[in-house]
Design a protein around this motif. Sequence first.
Motif, mmCIF file in Angstrom:
data_model
loop_
_atom_site.group_PDB
_atom_site.id
_atom_site.type_symbol
_atom_site.label_atom_id
_atom_site.label_comp_id
_atom_site.label_asym_id
_atom_site.label_seq_id
_atom_site.Cartn_x
_atom_site.Cartn_y
_atom_site.Cartn_z
ATOM 1 N N SER A 177 -3.782 10.980 4.356
ATOM 2 C CA SER A 177 -3.947 9.639 3.782
ATOM 3 C C SER A 177 -3.467 8.572 4.753
ATOM 4 O O SER A 177 -4.064 7.487 4.848
ATOM 5 N N TRP A 223 -3.643 2.419 -3.025
ATOM 6 C CA TRP A 223 -3.073 3.762 -2.905
ATOM 7 C C TRP A 223 -3.980 4.622 -2.034
ATOM 8 O O TRP A 223 -5.154 4.821 -2.348
ATOM 9 N N SER A 277 0.274 8.689 -0.001
ATOM 10 C CA SER A 277 0.740 9.989 -0.472
ATOM 11 C C SER A 277 0.284 11.051 0.544
ATOM 12 O O SER A 277 -0.865 11.040 0.989
ATOM 13 N N GLN A 322 -6.573 11.892 -6.559
ATOM 14 C CA GLN A 322 -7.625 10.893 -6.392
ATOM 15 C C GLN A 322 -8.665 11.010 -7.503
ATOM 16 O O GLN A 322 -9.089 10.000 -8.087
ATOM 17 N N ILE A 371 0.977 -0.253 -8.466
ATOM 18 C CA ILE A 371 0.617 -0.060 -7.059
ATOM 19 C C ILE A 371 -0.668 -0.829 -6.778
ATOM 20 O O ILE A 371 -1.668 -0.663 -7.482
ATOM 21 N N THR A 392 -4.726 8.220 -1.057
ATOM 22 C CA THR A 392 -4.415 9.521 -1.649
ATOM 23 C C THR A 392 -5.552 10.506 -1.428
ATOM 24 O O THR A 392 -6.466 10.247 -0.641
ATOM 25 N N ALA A 394 3.207 8.887 -7.673
ATOM 26 C CA ALA A 394 2.352 7.726 -7.419
ATOM 27 C C ALA A 394 1.256 7.580 -8.464
ATOM 28 O O ALA A 394 0.894 6.452 -8.838
ATOM 29 N N VAL A 408 0.845 -1.190 0.000
ATOM 30 C CA VAL A 408 0.000 0.000 0.000
ATOM 31 C C VAL A 408 0.883 1.243 0.000
ATOM 32 O O VAL A 408 1.789 1.371 0.822
ATOM 33 N N VAL A 409 0.609 2.121 -0.934
ATOM 34 C CA VAL A 409 1.358 3.381 -1.024
ATOM 35 C C VAL A 409 0.524 4.501 -0.423
ATOM 36 O O VAL A 409 -0.678 4.613 -0.692
ATOM 37 N N PHE A 426 0.407 4.172 -10.292
ATOM 38 C CA PHE A 426 -0.871 3.507 -10.031
ATOM 39 C C PHE A 426 -1.594 3.205 -11.337
ATOM 40 O O PHE A 426 -2.098 2.096 -11.542
ATOM 41 N N PRO A 435 2.450 12.263 -4.506
ATOM 42 C CA PRO A 435 1.314 11.957 -5.393
ATOM 43 C C PRO A 435 1.608 12.111 -6.880
ATOM 44 O O PRO A 435 1.061 11.364 -7.688
#
Length: 335
Positions: free
Chosen positions: A153, A193, A146, A200, A190, A195, A181, A143-144, A185, A178
Amino acid sequence: MRFAQWFRGLMALLIVSALAGCGNDHDKPAVSAATVDVSKVKLVLGDQAKGLRTVVEASGAFDGIAYQVEWANFQGAAPLFEALRAGAVDLAPAGDTPVLAAATGGAPLRIVGVRRSQSRGIAILVPRDSPIRTVADLKGRNVVISSARGSISQYLLIRALANAGVNEADVNIGFVMPTDALPAFNAGKIEAWATFGVYQAFAEEQGARVLLSGEGINTGLTFITASDEVLGDPLRRQAINDVLQRLAKAFDWARHNTDRYAEVFARVNDIPLPVSQRLQAWGQESLVPVEDRDIQALQTVDDLFVEKKIFPHAVKVADLVDKGVFLPPAEITVR
């Protein structure tokens, strides 16, 4: 022109009155109206993803200002507050946890205004065809978050995992800005995420699935903070008040002109109109003075991050708030 003349006159009157009324300041030189020129006042307004600047320019809220304004844009709160710490910006907007992270790190800031939302603009996203269906399915996954540690987040992910009974140690968590990312994504690199905001909206518009939004978890509070230095200058403090009044009008304009604002936001930020429309559909909230309920909500967030050892020590949120800045004109005082 009339506004500028009125503003200069008000500044002169307030400064002279304040100095005349301070019994301990007899040795300070008097300030005459002739020496006060508010046009020489300059404020550097920090911004994230051009959020403030766009609504200001779309609404015309800064038309006729008597002081000078310069914008400084940042992709996240961490570099924005580094700039505030260095004295490079006077005003900085950010979500609840970045404000706390900055304060914990000793950034010389005070909270001067707040916006409240339903937190739809914060979410944990997964690819459209992902087998991940619930937060519990994040166990063993990558899980990333940002942007940096202490972000809104991360708060969402911590609360979501706890609510699902998943140990954080069982999730492989990383931190990526972000702007980096988003393409990763979209390229399928990813698994999940956490975010927010325009990033988003961009991902959702391209098919990302919302595993969980911040509604009911995040406070939804966005704060306007100002540096101690600028607030300590009576003339710039008054200019900050005027900025806040104008920002409040700008956000009210955006709430009542969502289609127009979406078009302007898309053009200024060079993003597709559907992305901007999706972002605006999540709601625009007014900018208002900070209330006790906002202070309590922010303290609760700080308590969690201290408990999780994300922040090394607690801060007393009430001490971060300056309620004497964002005032109606009739209540303005110079300190």
